[in-house]
Design a protein around this motif. Sequence first.
Motif, PDB file in Angstrom:
ATOM      1  N   GLU A   6      -0.824  -0.551   3.573  1.00 29.37           N
ATOM      2  CA  GLU A   6      -0.873  -0.991   4.965  1.00 29.37           C
ATOM      3  C   GLU A   6       0.531  -1.160   5.528  1.00 29.37           C
ATOM      4  O   GLU A   6       0.793  -0.809   6.694  1.00 29.37           O
ATOM      5  CB  GLU A   6      -1.649  -2.302   5.072  1.00 29.37           C
ATOM      6  N   GLU A   7       1.451  -1.669   4.711  1.00 29.84           N
ATOM      7  CA  GLU A   7       2.812  -1.874   5.189  1.00 29.84           C
ATOM      8  C   GLU A   7       3.526  -0.541   5.398  1.00 29.84           C
ATOM      9  O   GLU A   7       4.344  -0.408   6.315  1.00 29.84           O
ATOM     10  CB  GLU A   7       3.573  -2.775   4.206  1.00 29.84           C
ATOM     11  N   VAL A   8       3.217   0.452   4.559  1.00 35.96           N
ATOM     12  CA  VAL A   8       3.754   1.796   4.782  1.00 35.96           C
ATOM     13  C   VAL A   8       3.205   2.351   6.093  1.00 35.96           C
ATOM     14  O   VAL A   8       3.946   2.925   6.907  1.00 35.96           O
ATOM     15  CB  VAL A   8       3.394   2.742   3.604  1.00 35.96           C
ATOM     16  N   GLU A  62      15.142   3.210   6.539  1.00 35.77           N
ATOM     17  CA  GLU A  62      15.477   2.317   5.424  1.00 35.77           C
ATOM     18  C   GLU A  62      14.298   1.411   5.086  1.00 35.77           C
ATOM     19  O   GLU A  62      13.959   1.212   3.910  1.00 35.77           O
ATOM     20  CB  GLU A  62      16.702   1.480   5.772  1.00 35.77           C
ATOM     21  N   ALA A  63      13.651   0.881   6.116  1.00 33.02           N
ATOM     22  CA  ALA A  63      12.487   0.021   5.894  1.00 33.02           C
ATOM     23  C   ALA A  63      11.328   0.814   5.304  1.00 33.02           C
ATOM     24  O   ALA A  63      10.600   0.323   4.426  1.00 33.02           O
ATOM     25  CB  ALA A  63      12.061  -0.633   7.211  1.00 33.02           C
ATOM     26  N   LEU A  64      11.161   2.057   5.758  1.00 27.10           N
ATOM     27  CA  LEU A  64      10.096   2.908   5.231  1.00 27.10           C
ATOM     28  C   LEU A  64      10.317   3.183   3.743  1.00 27.10           C
ATOM     29  O   LEU A  64       9.383   3.097   2.941  1.00 27.10           O
ATOM     30  CB  LEU A  64      10.031   4.219   6.007  1.00 27.10           C
ATOM     31  N   GLU A 118      11.917   1.329   1.653  1.00 22.12           N
ATOM     32  CA  GLU A 118      11.669   0.079   0.928  1.00 22.12           C
ATOM     33  C   GLU A 118      10.173  -0.119   0.689  1.00 22.12           C
ATOM     34  O   GLU A 118       9.742  -0.489  -0.419  1.00 22.12           O
ATOM     35  CB  GLU A 118      12.240  -1.098   1.710  1.00 22.12           C
ATOM     36  N   GLU A 119       9.369   0.139   1.711  1.00 25.56           N
ATOM     37  CA  GLU A 119       7.920  -0.033   1.568  1.00 25.56           C
ATOM     38  C   GLU A 119       7.329   1.001   0.608  1.00 25.56           C
ATOM     39  O   GLU A 119       6.405   0.688  -0.163  1.00 25.56           O
ATOM     40  CB  GLU A 119       7.231   0.064   2.931  1.00 25.56           C
ATOM     41  N   LEU A 120       7.847   2.214   0.635  1.00 20.80           N
ATOM     42  CA  LEU A 120       7.391   3.235  -0.312  1.00 20.80           C
ATOM     43  C   LEU A 120       7.731   2.828  -1.743  1.00 20.80           C
ATOM     44  O   LEU A 120       6.940   3.030  -2.670  1.00 20.80           O
ATOM     45  CB  LEU A 120       8.025   4.587   0.020  1.00 20.80           C
ATOM     46  N   GLY A 121       8.908   2.241  -1.916  1.00 22.40           N
ATOM     47  CA  GLY A 121       9.300   1.744  -3.234  1.00 22.40           C
ATOM     48  C   GLY A 121       8.374   0.640  -3.705  1.00 22.40           C
ATOM     49  O   GLY A 121       7.967   0.611  -4.877  1.00 22.40           O
ATOM     50  N   ASP A 122       8.019  -0.268  -2.787  1.00 24.36           N
ATOM     51  CA  ASP A 122       7.088  -1.350  -3.141  1.00 24.36           C
ATOM     52  C   ASP A 122       5.726  -0.786  -3.549  1.00 24.36           C
ATOM     53  O   ASP A 122       5.081  -1.299  -4.469  1.00 24.36           O
ATOM     54  CB  ASP A 122       6.909  -2.298  -1.947  1.00 24.36           C
ATOM     55  N   LEU A 123       5.286   0.265  -2.853  1.00 24.97           N
ATOM     56  CA  LEU A 123       3.999   0.888  -3.179  1.00 24.97           C
ATOM     57  C   LEU A 123       4.039   1.526  -4.565  1.00 24.97           C
ATOM     58  O   LEU A 123       3.101   1.368  -5.355  1.00 24.97           O
ATOM     59  CB  LEU A 123       3.650   1.942  -2.116  1.00 24.97           C
ATOM     60  N   LEU A 124       5.128   2.214  -4.865  1.00 19.11           N
ATOM     61  CA  LEU A 124       5.270   2.807  -6.198  1.00 19.11           C
ATOM     62  C   LEU A 124       5.298   1.725  -7.277  1.00 19.11           C
ATOM     63  O   LEU A 124       4.663   1.861  -8.324  1.00 19.11           O
ATOM     64  CB  LEU A 124       6.549   3.652  -6.270  1.00 19.11           C
ATOM     65  N   PHE A 125       6.035   0.642  -7.009  1.00 19.70           N
ATOM     66  CA  PHE A 125       6.145  -0.454  -7.977  1.00 19.70           C
ATOM     67  C   PHE A 125       4.778  -1.073  -8.245  1.00 19.70           C
ATOM     68  O   PHE A 125       4.411  -1.361  -9.388  1.00 19.70           O
ATOM     69  CB  PHE A 125       7.117  -1.514  -7.444  1.00 19.70           C
ATOM     70  N   ALA A 126       4.001  -1.268  -7.171  1.00 15.48           N
ATOM     71  CA  ALA A 126       2.661  -1.854  -7.320  1.00 15.48           C
ATOM     72  C   ALA A 126       1.743  -0.909  -8.088  1.00 15.48           C
ATOM     73  O   ALA A 126       0.894  -1.354  -8.878  1.00 15.48           O
ATOM     74  CB  ALA A 126       2.071  -2.164  -5.941  1.00 15.48           C
TER      75      ALA A 126
END
Length: 268
Positions: free
Chosen positions: A181-183, A195-197, A199-207
Motif C-alpha cells: 500500500e505504501e508503494v 528516493e521515497a519510492l 525506500e518503500e520498495l526496499g521495505d517491501l523486499l525486506f518484509a
Amino acid sequence: MSSSSYSQLDRLLWVMDCLRDPDSGCPWDLKQDFASIVPHTIEEAYEVADAIERQDKADIQEELGDLLFQVVFYARLGKEKQWFDFEAIAGAMAEKLIRRHPHVFGEHSFSEQEVKQNWELEKARERQAKANDEAVSALDNIPLALPSLTRAYKLQKRCANVGFDWPDTTGVLDKIHEEIEEVQQELARSKRNEEALEEELGDLLFATVNLVRHLKKDPETALRRANAKFERRFRQVEQHADEKADGVTGLSLTELEHLWQSVKAAEK
C-alpha cells in the motif's frame, strides 16, 4: 620430495607454495593479495551453489576444488605475513565446532531445537568475547558484503533469536500488504519522489524476506530457483516465437503472454 608422495591436501599446499615462489612462481599469483582474490572467492561460492542446484556431480567436485583453492590461497598469504597458516585455520575451525557441539563431543543431550538454541548462544558468547569492553549488539558481525537478501535474512534471524519477531505469519503478511500500500501511495503521487519510492520498495523486499524466513526457507535459494524457472520458461517462449514469427520482437505482448501461459501449462 616428489609431489606425488604427498597426501592430496599436502600436494595442493605444495602447488600453492610453488605458485607464490618469489623466484619461479606465477606472475599473476604473485601479484594477488587478500583484497584482490575476494571477488574470485565469492564467484567460486556461487559456482558451487549452481553446480549443486544442477545436481552435476562432476561440476560439484570441480567447483568445491576451486573453492578449496581459495582457502589455500588465503592461508598462504597469511603464512607470508606470519598471521596464520592452513593448519591454524583448520585447527581453529575444529575447536569451534567442538565447542558448539557439546551434544556430540561432550555429555550433553539436546533435542534438535536445543541444538539450534545452543548454537546461537555459543555464537553470542563468541561475539561477547571478541567485543572486550565494547557494547555488544545481537546484530554484530553480519558482513556488509553479503548479498542483500541473505543479509536481510540474517538480520531478521538475529532479532528473532532475542525475541523481536512476529509469533506467526499473520503479522508478516499484514506487514507485506502494508508495504504494498505504501508503494502504491508513492506511485499515486502527482510528483513522484524517487528516493521515497526506492525506500518503500526496499521495505517491501525486506518484509518479503521475513515471510520466506518464517516459512523456514532461504531467500537466496528461493530467488535463485525462481530465476532459473523464469529463464527456462522464457527460452521456451523464444523457441516458440522463432517458429511462429521473427522471434519475440515479431509478436505482440498478448501473443507472448499466450505463449508464456502455454509453456507454464506444459510444465505442469
